[in-house]
Design an enzyme around this catalytic site. Structure first.
Site, PDB file in Angstrom:
ATOM      1  CB  ALA A  33      -0.958  -0.048   1.444  1.00 31.85           C
ATOM      2  N   GLY A  34       2.145   1.251  -0.519  1.00 31.74           N
ATOM      3  CA  GLY A  34       2.852   1.613   0.318  1.00 31.74           C
ATOM      4  C   GLY A  34       3.474   2.609  -1.435  1.00 31.74           C
ATOM      5  N   GLY A  36       3.908   3.000  -5.811  1.00 28.32           N
ATOM      6  CA  GLY A  36       3.594   3.523  -6.596  1.00 28.32           C
ATOM      7  C   GLY A  36       2.314   3.457  -6.685  1.00 28.32           C
ATOM      8  CB  ILE A  37       0.349   0.625  -7.989  1.00 24.29           C
ATOM      9  CG1 ILE A  37       0.816   0.575  -9.724  1.00 24.29           C
ATOM     10  CG2 ILE A  37      -1.060  -0.092  -7.952  1.00 24.29           C
ATOM     11  CD1 ILE A  37       1.132  -1.082  -9.578  1.00 24.29           C
ATOM     12  N   GLY A  38       0.215   1.603  -4.784  1.00 25.40           N
ATOM     13  CA  GLY A  38      -0.991   1.386  -3.680  1.00 25.40           C
ATOM     14  C   GLY A  38      -1.745   2.366  -2.888  1.00 25.40           C
ATOM     15  CB  ILE A 140      -1.588  -5.600  -9.003  1.00 25.18           C
ATOM     16  CG1 ILE A 140      -3.560  -5.391  -9.101  1.00 25.18           C
ATOM     17  CG2 ILE A 140      -0.794  -4.602  -9.888  1.00 25.18           C
ATOM     18  CD1 ILE A 140      -3.857  -3.999  -7.901  1.00 25.18           C
ATOM     19  CB  SER A 141       3.084  -8.582  -7.921  1.00 18.17           C
ATOM     20  OG  SER A 141       1.791  -7.616  -6.737  1.00 18.17           O
ATOM     21  CG  ASP A 173      -3.445  -6.101 -20.328  1.00 20.40           C
ATOM     22  OD1 ASP A 173      -2.651  -5.014 -21.270  1.00 20.40           O
ATOM     23  OD2 ASP A 173      -3.138  -6.682 -19.602  1.00 20.40           O
ATOM     24  CG  HIS A 200      -0.241  -7.563 -17.989  1.00 22.18           C
ATOM     25  ND1 HIS A 200      -1.282  -6.674 -17.915  1.00 22.18           N
ATOM     26  CD2 HIS A 200       1.001  -7.191 -16.923  1.00 22.18           C
ATOM     27  CE1 HIS A 200      -0.687  -5.853 -18.479  1.00 22.18           C
ATOM     28  NE2 HIS A 200       0.350  -5.824 -17.080  1.00 22.18           N
TER      29      HIS A 200
END
Ligand SMILES: NC(=O)c1ccc[n+]([C@@H]2O[C@H](COP(=O)([O-])OP(=O)(O)OC[C@H]3O[C@@H](n4cnc5c(N)ncnc54)[C@H](O)[C@@H]3O)[C@@H](O)[C@H]2O)c1
Ligand SMILES: O=C(O)C[C@H](O)C(=O)O
Length: 338
Positions: A33-34, A36-38, A140-141, A173, A200
């Site tokens: 959660a810390g 760029g996405i999180g 997501i990773s 996508d 992906h």
């Protein structure tokens, strides 16, 4: 500050980011959660009316993100968990979203991330197996084509794998395909949805433009360029960020959109269908047992895996290029856990 409808308008000008049916609300954890996405993903999930409680975990920075996001005036509760509190973060969680791991730099493939991210997702999946074994897990990773099999195999090893509840998030996508086709067709992205199948990464991303009202008339060089852009949209962002990472904001949007779809399915809403990378029978006879295609989401997670439908000659070629690469990526993930 924002009414529910205002949030929808703000977050998604061309389509609604959050749809909400009724009642059943859910505790959601973000692992990573810390990052760029999180961070933006946590903010968007704080605005999702279907999320009751948000558990934010990272090896660094999650309590700060939680303190910040927690001031947003939506009803859900937010708690941050530091590096030594993974099990506590997963307590009572029904949906786990995993954006933990390193992103690409220019010149790298997603597979180049395998050595670092494989063990990160394996260890997080082991914690899910221990503490929240019935949770839906949204990965997501990268490399997604390998990290999903890693999570599945780790849960299987622990005796808690439910193929209906493990999802690779390929929504970016789908978001890109709608956006890019909208540009080509001079239409709103909400009018240009595209089913994207396969996996992906590069050639494993197969957009089915022939099944789209506006996409089926695109041909020739415009078609080739559009397919290339959908398959390699991630590279565009990696190059533009010049070493500072890969897509974070559009990914947070896509991740929040997919999480909302899963929550609506768990809530009993009918007809929630979107592409996602799951354990799938579609190409299992060729040794490819994970595949992204349209999936109907329901109270148990995966309700129905739709067939891929009729493909154009070009799409058959794209699929032929996809399958061997996807198979390699899946086998690499499985071998890591075995
Ligand atoms: N599926 C997709 O479409 C898609 C799109 C974009 C990015 N990604 C992938 O998402 C991942 C994250 O990207 P980012 O830009 O947010 O990276 P980032 O480096 O900004 O953030 C990653 C976060 O993960 C955390 N982390 C590392 N190890 C952890 C662990 N063991 N437990 C919990 N947290 C841990 C880090 O501390 C960091 O905060 C990358 O692998 C990237 O390739 C996937
Ligand atoms: O391109 C990347 O490495 C990140 C992500 O998978 C994307 O498609 O943007």
């Amino acid at each position: 500050m924002f009414s529910r409808s205002a949030i929808r308008t703000l977050a998604a000008p061309s389509s609604r980011l959050f749809s909400s049916s009724s009642a059943r609300h859910t505790k959601v954890a973000v692992l990573g959660a810390g990052g760029g996405i999180g961070q933006p993903l946590s903010l968007l999930l704080k605005s999702d009316p279907l999320v009751t409680s948000l558990s934010l975990y990272d090896i660094r920075g999650a309590p700060g993100v939680a303190a910040d996001v927690g001031h947003v005036d939506t009803a859900s509760e937010v708690k941050g968990y530091a590096a030594d509190s993974l099990d506590a973060a997963l307590e009572g969680v029904e949906v786990v979203v995993i954006p933990a791991g390193v992103p690409r730099k220019p010149g790298m493939t997603r597979d180049d991330l395998f050595n670092t991210n494989a063990s990160i997702v394996r260890d997080l999946a082991a914690a899910v197996a221990r503490v929240a074994p019935t949770a839906a897990v949204l990965i997501i990773s990268n490399p997604v084509n390998s990290t999903v099999p890693i999570v599945a195999a780790t849960l299987e090893k622990a005796g808690v794998f439910d193929p209906k509840r493990v999802f690779g998030v390929t929504t970016l996508d789908v978001v890109r395909a709608a956006r890019f086709l909208g540009g080509v067709a001079n239409a709103k992205p909400s009018e240009t949805p595209v089913t994207v199948i396969g996996g992906h990464s590069g050639a494993t991303i197969v957009p089915l433009l022939s099944q789209s009202d506006k996409g089926k008339s695109v041909s020739g060089e415009v078609y080739e360029k559009l397919v290339h852009r959908i398959q390699f949209g991630g590279d565009e962002v990696v190059q533009a960020k010049e070493g500072a990472g890969s897509a974070t904001l559009s990914m947070a949007y896509a991740g929040a959109k997919f999480t909302n779809a899963v929550l609506r399915g768990l809530n009993g809403e009918k007809g929630v269908v979107t592409p996602t990378f799951v354990k799938s029978p579609l190409f299992a006879d060729q040794g490819i047992d994970f595949f992204s295609s349209n999936v109907e989401l329901g109270p148990n997670g995966v309700e129905k895996i739709h067939p891929i439908g009729e493909l154009s000659a070009e799409e058959k070629k794209l699929l032929d290029a996809c399958l061997p690469e996807l198979k390699k990526n899946i086998e690499k993930g499985k071998a890591f856990v075995a």
